[in-house]
Write a protein that holds these residues in place. Structure first.
Motif, PDB file in Angstrom:
ATOM      1  N   VAL A  32     -55.517  -2.190 -33.753  1.00 12.44           N
ATOM      2  CA  VAL A  32     -54.598  -3.179 -33.183  1.00 12.44           C
ATOM      3  C   VAL A  32     -55.077  -3.615 -31.795  1.00 12.44           C
ATOM      4  CG1 VAL A  32     -52.240  -3.548 -32.337  1.00 12.44           C
ATOM      5  CG2 VAL A  32     -52.611  -2.397 -34.515  1.00 12.44           C
ATOM      6  N   ALA A  33     -55.570  -2.663 -31.006  1.00 13.70           N
ATOM      7  CA  ALA A  33     -56.076  -2.994 -29.667  1.00 13.70           C
ATOM      8  C   ALA A  33     -57.331  -3.847 -29.752  1.00 13.70           C
ATOM      9  CB  ALA A  33     -56.364  -1.707 -28.889  1.00 13.70           C
ATOM     10  N   LYS A  34     -58.174  -3.570 -30.736  1.00 13.98           N
ATOM     11  CA  LYS A  34     -59.405  -4.343 -30.906  1.00 13.98           C
ATOM     12  C   LYS A  34     -59.101  -5.784 -31.294  1.00 13.98           C
ATOM     13  CE  LYS A  34     -62.124  -3.975 -34.551  1.00 13.98           C
ATOM     14  NZ  LYS A  34     -63.099  -3.472 -35.543  1.00 13.98           N
ATOM     15  N   GLU A  41     -48.750  -5.083 -22.548  1.00 11.42           N
ATOM     16  CA  GLU A  41     -47.987  -6.253 -22.095  1.00 11.42           C
ATOM     17  C   GLU A  41     -48.469  -7.530 -22.766  1.00 11.42           C
ATOM     18  OE1 GLU A  41     -49.520  -4.096 -20.143  1.00 11.42           O
ATOM     19  OE2 GLU A  41     -47.802  -2.936 -19.401  1.00 11.42           O
ATOM     20  N   GLY A  42     -49.759  -7.601 -23.032  1.00 13.69           N
ATOM     21  CA  GLY A  42     -50.317  -8.809 -23.658  1.00 13.69           C
ATOM     22  C   GLY A  42     -50.479  -8.696 -25.161  1.00 13.69           C
ATOM     23  N   ASN A  43     -50.174  -7.539 -25.715  1.00 16.41           N
ATOM     24  CA  ASN A  43     -50.332  -7.297 -27.155  1.00 16.41           C
ATOM     25  C   ASN A  43     -49.060  -6.621 -27.676  1.00 16.41           C
ATOM     26  OD1 ASN A  43     -51.067  -6.566 -29.736  1.00 16.41           O
ATOM     27  ND2 ASN A  43     -53.068  -5.721 -29.166  1.00 16.41           N
ATOM     28  N   PRO A  44     -48.059  -7.402 -28.077  1.00 19.79           N
ATOM     29  CA  PRO A  44     -46.782  -6.833 -28.533  1.00 19.79           C
ATOM     30  C   PRO A  44     -46.935  -5.837 -29.676  1.00 19.79           C
ATOM     31  CG  PRO A  44     -46.609  -9.208 -28.224  1.00 19.79           C
ATOM     32  CD  PRO A  44     -48.053  -8.870 -28.102  1.00 19.79           C
ATOM     33  N   ALA A  45     -47.867  -6.103 -30.588  1.00 25.19           N
ATOM     34  CA  ALA A  45     -48.076  -5.192 -31.714  1.00 25.19           C
ATOM     35  C   ALA A  45     -48.537  -3.821 -31.232  1.00 25.19           C
ATOM     36  CB  ALA A  45     -49.092  -5.786 -32.689  1.00 25.19           C
ATOM     37  N   LEU A  46     -49.402  -3.832 -30.221  1.00 23.98           N
ATOM     38  CA  LEU A  46     -49.880  -2.565 -29.647  1.00 23.98           C
ATOM     39  C   LEU A  46     -48.742  -1.829 -28.950  1.00 23.98           C
ATOM     40  CD1 LEU A  46     -52.178  -0.622 -28.951  1.00 23.98           C
ATOM     41  CD2 LEU A  46     -52.643  -2.029 -26.925  1.00 23.98           C
ATOM     42  N   LYS A  47     -47.916  -2.569 -28.240  1.00 20.70           N
ATOM     43  CA  LYS A  47     -46.789  -1.962 -27.531  1.00 20.70           C
ATOM     44  C   LYS A  47     -45.842  -1.277 -28.509  1.00 20.70           C
ATOM     45  CE  LYS A  47     -43.152  -3.046 -24.179  1.00 20.70           C
ATOM     46  NZ  LYS A  47     -42.519  -4.124 -23.372  1.00 20.70           N
TER      47      LYS A  47
END
Length: 322
Positions: A32-34, A41-47
């Motif tokens: 997900v981070a990749k 904060e910029g990647n809601p799925a990662l959060k």
């Protein structure tokens, strides 16, 4: 006393289950981070995924390592057409704001030992990795490469392993840089420099070239593939990226574009489809009528590949067998 083996077995089973859970989350967080970026904060799925992992009591260091893996080192590839193009890549790296990482470049042995003047000083003292004809030195070289890639730094390599002055077309690649990437499980970042004439002429009467650095998407090793398969797949994808940039930059789709390019280059010009092999469908155009006639044939065949237009140099052709 009989209960203690049961307790030990239960602990081992619990530990194995936790290890499997942590590994599953680490893999998902990395992916997900990749795909969406390493900042929650910029990647809601990662959060959302991190919050879910914390509820499952996944340790913070497991989460951090998975994200840090995305911020790994990388092999940076670039076409090589000028002794100083690596300094253009250096400027691009500095503009990227990667303050916590270093930018290294692989150079050939002769550039390290014999390059003169100011640029020779830079070759010898500014984060260069010179290749060597000495086997023992090359063993140290490879260990150093592994160290900087696993340490999160960037390494510029020229996979074509040759330099043709101001040559615009991608050349066949060698596997070395892709072997380094797969061995250290780091991505390859494909870069390709295109050029066009400026309005300034040099002392020999040629137009000074203006460069544009194109940065492609990172190419990651596939954990499901063998190392040899990854090497070939990553090399093929890198070449496809370069080819796409080359055709988009220099390619011609219409008769009007062909006439404009020929006028800018000045006749005679060489016209050829971008896919050409062994001189097929090439022509030398001396006039606008030649260009129009050629483009009429190409367009009538509905060939999807763009046409390339290059300056044709008149002179004596020599063929050398080696």
């Amino acid at each position: 006393m009989g209960r203690f083996p049961n307790i030990a077995a239960a602990k081992a089973k619990t530990g194995a289950a936790k290890g499997k859970l942590y590994g599953m989350y680490a893999k998902e967080i990395y992916q997900v981070a990749k795909n969406g970026g390493t900042t929650p904060e910029g990647n809601p799925a990662l959060k959302r995924l991190i919050e879910k992992a914390k509820k499952e009591q996944v340790p913070g260091d497991v989460i951090k390592r998975a994200i840090d893996k995305v911020n790994s080192g990388a092999i940076v590839t670039c076409n090589h057409f000028n002794a100083f193009d690596s300094f253009a890549m250096q400027l691009a790296y500095e503009a990227s704001g990667q303050k916590d990482r270093n930018f290294y470049r692989i150079i050939r042995e002769g550039n390290y030992t014999n390059f003169p003047g100011f640029y020779g000083m830079l070759m010898r003292n500014c984060n260069t990795f010179p290749l060597s004809s000495n086997k023992q030195t090359m063993r140290k070289f490879m260990k150093s490469v592994d160290a900087i890639l696993t340490g999160g730094h960037f390494l510029l390599i020229y996979p074509e392993q040759s330099m043709w002055w101001n040559y615009r077309k991608p050349k066949p690649m060698k596997k070395g840089g892709f072997i380094m990437a797969t061995k250290n499980n780091v991505p390859v970042l494909p870069c390709f420099i295109t050029m066009e004439d400026s309005d300034v002429k040099d002392g020999d009467g040629f137009f000074v070239q203006e460069y544009t650095i194109h940065i492609g998407k990172p190419i990651y090793p596939d954990a499901k593939k063998k190392r040899s398969e990854n090497v070939q797949a990553m090399m093929d994808e890198n070449f496809a990226c370069w080819k796409n940039i080359y055709e988009k930059t220099y390619g011609i789709k219409t008769k009007e574009e062909a006439l404009e390019a020929a006028e800018k280059l000045e006749y005679p010009v060489l016209l050829r489809p971008s896919y050409v092999i062994g001189g097929q469908n090439m022509t030398i155009a001396f006039t606008e009528e030649d260009v129009c006639r050629y483009m009429d044939v190409i367009l009538a065949q509905k060939i999807e590949n763009p046409v390339l237009c290059d300056k044709y140099l008149m002179g004596t052709e020599l063929e050398v067998d080696a």
